[in-house]
Write an enzyme that holds these catalytic residues in place. Structure first.
Site, PDB file in Angstrom:
ATOM      1  N   THR A   1       4.492   2.572   5.635  1.00 44.48           N
ATOM      2  CA  THR A   1       3.075   2.186   5.665  1.00 44.48           C
ATOM      3  C   THR A   1       2.364   3.061   6.685  1.00 44.48           C
ATOM      4  OG1 THR A   1       1.529   0.502   6.484  1.00 44.48           O
ATOM      5  CG2 THR A   1       3.795   0.218   7.153  1.00 44.48           C
ATOM      6  N   ILE A   2       1.129   3.398   6.386  1.00 45.02           N
ATOM      7  CA  ILE A   2       0.383   4.242   7.335  1.00 45.02           C
ATOM      8  C   ILE A   2       0.036   3.469   8.608  1.00 45.02           C
ATOM      9  CG2 ILE A   2      -0.612   5.691   5.523  1.00 45.02           C
ATOM     10  CD1 ILE A   2      -3.328   4.179   6.176  1.00 45.02           C
ATOM     11  N   ASP A   3       0.190   2.124   8.574  1.00 40.18           N
ATOM     12  CA  ASP A   3      -0.289   1.300   9.688  1.00 40.18           C
ATOM     13  C   ASP A   3       0.628   1.312  10.920  1.00 40.18           C
ATOM     14  OD1 ASP A   3      -2.372   0.509   8.015  1.00 40.18           O
ATOM     15  OD2 ASP A   3      -1.259  -1.209   7.254  1.00 40.18           O
TER      16      ASP A   3
ATOM     17  N   HIS B   1      -9.687   5.185   2.163  1.00 40.51           N
ATOM     18  CA  HIS B   1      -8.398   5.468   1.523  1.00 40.51           C
ATOM     19  C   HIS B   1      -7.974   6.928   1.570  1.00 40.51           C
ATOM     20  CE1 HIS B   1      -8.960   1.383   0.163  1.00 40.51           C
ATOM     21  NE2 HIS B   1      -7.671   1.368  -0.091  1.00 40.51           N
TER      22      HIS B   1
ATOM     23  N   ARG C   1       0.841  -4.949  -4.910  1.00 40.92           N
ATOM     24  CA  ARG C   1       1.086  -6.150  -4.092  1.00 40.92           C
ATOM     25  C   ARG C   1       1.236  -7.292  -5.090  1.00 40.92           C
ATOM     26  NH1 ARG C   1      -2.944  -3.475  -0.727  1.00 40.92           N
ATOM     27  NH2 ARG C   1      -1.913  -2.827   1.188  1.00 40.92           N
TER      28      ARG C   1
ATOM     29  N   MET D   1      -8.127   3.013   9.446  1.00 40.54           N
ATOM     30  CA  MET D   1      -7.343   1.890   8.889  1.00 40.54           C
ATOM     31  C   MET D   1      -6.290   1.398   9.881  1.00 40.54           C
ATOM     32  SD  MET D   1      -6.561   2.602   4.891  1.00 40.54           S
ATOM     33  CE  MET D   1      -7.717   2.103   3.614  1.00 40.54           C
TER      34      MET D   1
ATOM     35  N   ARG E   1     -24.529  14.477  19.100  1.00 44.53           N
ATOM     36  CA  ARG E   1     -24.521  13.111  18.577  1.00 44.53           C
ATOM     37  C   ARG E   1     -23.273  12.344  19.024  1.00 44.53           C
ATOM     38  NH1 ARG E   1     -26.132  14.318  12.304  1.00 44.53           N
ATOM     39  NH2 ARG E   1     -28.383  14.102  12.520  1.00 44.53           N
TER      40      ARG E   1
ATOM     41  N   GLY F   1       0.842  -1.206   0.000  1.00 48.61           N
ATOM     42  CA  GLY F   1       0.000   0.000   0.000  1.00 48.61           C
ATOM     43  C   GLY F   1       0.870   1.246   0.000  1.00 48.61           C
TER      44      GLY F   1
ATOM     45  N   GLN G   1      -7.177   8.255   4.030  1.00 46.82           N
ATOM     46  CA  GLN G   1      -6.081   8.237   5.011  1.00 46.82           C
ATOM     47  C   GLN G   1      -4.713   7.985   4.369  1.00 46.82           C
ATOM     48  OE1 GLN G   1      -7.746   5.884   8.718  1.00 46.82           O
ATOM     49  NE2 GLN G   1      -8.816   5.272   6.875  1.00 46.82           N
TER      50      GLN G   1
END
Ligand code: F6P
Length: 334
Positions: free
Chosen positions: A135-137, A264, A82, A179, A172, A21, A266
């Protein structure tokens, strides 16, 4: 630095590719690799479309100007993919043979842990390969941070801030799905920075034992009694259906609730300063290793020092959950 036994002299040419990604800051890493190498008299081939491009021989010679004005751009100028074909030995041998054919004597792979498995295989086949974690993770345990994580975090916080405005106006609850690919860092950091009343993340060891009744419903009811009428609930992707969760919250607390899946969005956008600097430091370091024919390493940042570690060791490190951060989140976001 130690000489790699497979290659004694400085490489004349190296390759660089992005894989998995995309992540903001990949371009800054490519730029650093290209310019550091050229400065050292090493030619650089940019490989398009990740490992698939390596198999196909889809390359472009990089020069100083090819990476001009890319430092601030999101995505990756080399494209990414990938590549299933590279999961097996046949594909890996094709990639190695293409390297030999094109004169690529070392390779920098910018991506996540899946990409590092390919890097490990290529090194074993004789092409010293170095991984740069992007990676953003932030799911690569050997490094404190991956390239792209901080930018994505800022994007998530920006979204949460916007949601907060409308959530507050309507009294609210907003359930926000973030992600993370099984890892909760993005959700957790965003919750701390964005004031998430609850943050639900993956916990493989089940130390948290997240409980919707206790950690969301009861907490919201208690907080309602203190005069707060709007809530942000942050959920890491893949855990639950956030739309169903929003319905459940509304039914049980009486607070009108909406779910938002950030998706996405993100992954895009210009990299923040931290990611540009991290990418520049890591790209520089990667070329220094290849200059000495050292492969099978992953570049890491630990306590603000950019260094490297063995890929095999890195891949074996278990995922970690920042329990301290969770504790902070639940203590102060009330
Ligand atoms: O690894 C980055 C990531 O954005 C994960 O957070 C997410 O689970 C996955 O990629 C999405 O993959 P794709 O872009 O293939 O849908």
């Amino acid at each position: 630095m130690k000489e790699h036994p497979l290659l004694k002299s400085k490489p004349k040419m190296i390759g660089v590719l992005t894989s998995g990604g995309d992540a903001p800051g990949m371009n800054a890493a490519i730029r650093a690799v290209v310019r550091t190498a050229i400065n050292k008299g090493i030619r650089v081939l940019g490989v398009n479309n990740g490992y698939q491009g390596l198999i196909d021989g889809d390359v472009v010679e990089m020069d100083l100007r090819k990476v001009s004005n890319t430092l601030h751009r999101g995505g990756t100028i080399l494209k990414t993919a990938r590549c299933k074909a590279f999961y097996n030995l046949e594909g890996q041998i094709k990639g190695r043979n293409m390297c030999l054919e094109m004169g690529i004597e070392g390779l920098v792979v910018i991506g996540g842990d899946g990409s590092f498995r390919g890097a490990k295989a290529l090194t074993a086949l004789g092409i010293p390969t170095v991984g740069i974690p992007a990676t953003i993770d932030n799911d690569i345990s050997c490094t404190d941070y991956t390239i792209g994580f901080h930018t994505a975090l800022n994007t998530v916080i920006d979204a949460i801030d916007r949601l907060r405005d409308t959530t507050e106006s309507h009294n609210r609850c907003s359930v926000v799905e973030v992600m993370g690919h099984g890892r909760g860092d993005l959700a957790l950091y965003a919750s701390v920075a964005g004031g998430g009343t609850a943050c639900w993340i993956n916990d493989p060891d089940n130390r948290i034992g997240f409980n919707v009744e206790r950690d969301i419903i009861y907490k919201m009811r208690t907080t309602l009694r203190t005069g707060k009428h709007n809530f942000i609930i942050v959920v890491s992707e893949g855990i639950t259906d956030v739309h169903e969760l929003a319905k459940e919250i509304q039914e049980k607390t009486g607070v009108e609730s909406r779910a938002t899946v950030l998706g996405h969005i993100q992954r895009g956008g210009e990299p923040c300063a931290f990611d540009r600097i991290l990418a520049s430091r890591m790209g520089f370091h990667a070329v220094e290793l290849l200059e000495h024919a050292i492969g099978n390493r992953v570049i890491i940042i630990s306590k603000d020092e950019v260094t490297d570690m063995d890929i095999n060791e890195a891949l074996e490190m278990p995922g970690k959950v920042n329990y301290r951060m969770l504790e902070i989140n639940s203590a102060i976001n009330i």
